[in-house]
Design a protein around this motif. Sequence first.
Motif, PDB file in Angstrom:
ATOM      1  N   GLY A 211       0.840  -1.203   0.000  1.00  0.00           N
ATOM      2  CA  GLY A 211       0.000   0.000   0.000  1.00  0.00           C
ATOM      3  C   GLY A 211       0.875   1.253   0.000  1.00  0.00           C
ATOM      4  N   ASP A 212       2.205   1.048  -0.210  1.00  0.00           N
ATOM      5  CA  ASP A 212       3.118   2.172  -0.382  1.00  0.00           C
ATOM      6  C   ASP A 212       3.128   3.166   0.782  1.00  0.00           C
ATOM      7  OD1 ASP A 212       5.068   2.747  -2.107  1.00  0.00           O
ATOM      8  OD2 ASP A 212       3.762   3.362  -3.753  1.00  0.00           O
ATOM      9  N   PHE A 213       2.716   2.741   1.943  1.00  0.00           N
ATOM     10  CA  PHE A 213       2.679   3.595   3.139  1.00  0.00           C
ATOM     11  C   PHE A 213       1.660   4.729   2.996  1.00  0.00           C
ATOM     12  CE2 PHE A 213       7.240   2.115   3.797  1.00  0.00           C
ATOM     13  CZ  PHE A 213       6.972   1.395   4.942  1.00  0.00           C
ATOM     14  N   LEU A 214       0.697   4.582   2.070  1.00  0.00           N
ATOM     15  CA  LEU A 214      -0.266   5.664   1.823  1.00  0.00           C
ATOM     16  C   LEU A 214      -1.649   5.316   2.383  1.00  0.00           C
ATOM     17  CD1 LEU A 214       0.595   6.400  -1.927  1.00  0.00           C
ATOM     18  CD2 LEU A 214       1.138   7.859   0.036  1.00  0.00           C
ATOM     19  N   ARG A 215      -2.283   6.287   2.997  1.00  0.00           N
ATOM     20  CA  ARG A 215      -3.628   6.080   3.531  1.00  0.00           C
ATOM     21  C   ARG A 215      -4.601   5.690   2.406  1.00  0.00           C
ATOM     22  NH1 ARG A 215      -7.114   9.340   7.881  1.00  0.00           N
ATOM     23  NH2 ARG A 215      -9.113   8.439   7.316  1.00  0.00           N
ATOM     24  N   SER A 216      -4.504   6.386   1.274  1.00  0.00           N
ATOM     25  CA  SER A 216      -5.430   6.119   0.169  1.00  0.00           C
ATOM     26  C   SER A 216      -5.287   4.682  -0.346  1.00  0.00           C
ATOM     27  CB  SER A 216      -5.186   7.109  -0.974  1.00  0.00           C
ATOM     28  OG  SER A 216      -3.838   7.031  -1.374  1.00  0.00           O
ATOM     29  N   ARG A 217      -4.040   4.196  -0.376  1.00  0.00           N
ATOM     30  CA  ARG A 217      -3.826   2.816  -0.845  1.00  0.00           C
ATOM     31  C   ARG A 217      -4.316   1.807   0.199  1.00  0.00           C
ATOM     32  NH1 ARG A 217      -3.806   0.264  -4.581  1.00  0.00           N
ATOM     33  NH2 ARG A 217      -1.998  -1.112  -4.317  1.00  0.00           N
ATOM     34  N   GLY A 218      -4.174   2.168   1.465  1.00  0.00           N
ATOM     35  CA  GLY A 218      -4.684   1.297   2.532  1.00  0.00           C
ATOM     36  C   GLY A 218      -6.185   1.097   2.355  1.00  0.00           C
TER      37      GLY A 218
END
Length: 333
Positions: A211-218
Amino acid sequence: MVRRKKQLSTLFSIIILAMIISSLLGCSAQKKRVSHIENNGGIIVGFSQIGAESAWRTCNTRSVQEAASRRGVQLVYDNAEQKQENQIKALRSFIAYQVDVIVFVPIVTDGWDNVLQEARDAGIPVLVTDRKIDVEDQGLYAGFIGTDSPKEGRNAGLFVLDKFKESDKEQINIVELFGTEGSSVAIGRADGFREVLDEHPRYRIIYSKSGDFLRSRGYELAVEFLDLYDDIDVIYSHNDGMTLGVIEAMEERGLRPGKDIVFITIDAQQAAIDALIEGKVNCVIECNPKTGPEIIELAERLAAGESIPRLQYVHEEVFYETDDLSLIAPRGY
Ligand code: AHR
């Protein structure tokens, strides 16, 4: 004969001119270096940060900037916007600028040998921070300061073992939200976790994606794995940003994070501690972003020609749902 003489004298003039120019350049470079040191004792540090992907990252940048300004250190800051090629360009510009020390957060472990060789050729010491690198020649950088990511992963695994020690479920299904692919912290967090759980076959990682450390990807990944599985026991998230995205997606579906599914997260930003207090998360493993003072101190020592420890891990804690959570001081980010 006259023509040959003329040619020789032109060649000689060119050589003399080249020598004058190069000595002038050398002088000004020399002058610049001396002026760093004589300028109130302040030094110039080139700092290459990977971006602003999370609250953790923003806090880390602020910590370095504030520590530099407190110490009278001139910080040449560059935000690489999550691209390794931008970081390599930044490092090259620090070398051209002849900073006293280079500090950088490598977005991924590989691909640094050439640019670090250039820094070494220019006589500029390099401090690696937060994430580690893999280089053939260990002498290409002076030292590392940052988090112990395999330990974070082991702590997450130990919490899972403890949480399910009384459960008689035959299989414990785990979802892992992986950080940035190729980054040392994501690799360490994944390896440490597996190191603990691999000895216990009933624990199965049924889904693991970056998730690339991103909230949106989470959030996006949660939508995907919640569609795929209805028997998830544990979510292990490599950072709080992704965790907050997952909580949002779960709540939209009427699921209760921390209750219907055990939740472990890494970083310990205030929002994650709040989620722990509300019972939406069961364990928060700290990754400490406030490393500015130590980084600047190490940079000053390097600029003074001193040696520094090869490996320095920063102090980090683990917060459990069973702790007295009223004792946790405000996180400041
Ligand atoms: O490298 C440290 C990680 O990067 C932190 O856990 C995360 O939040 C950040 O973006």
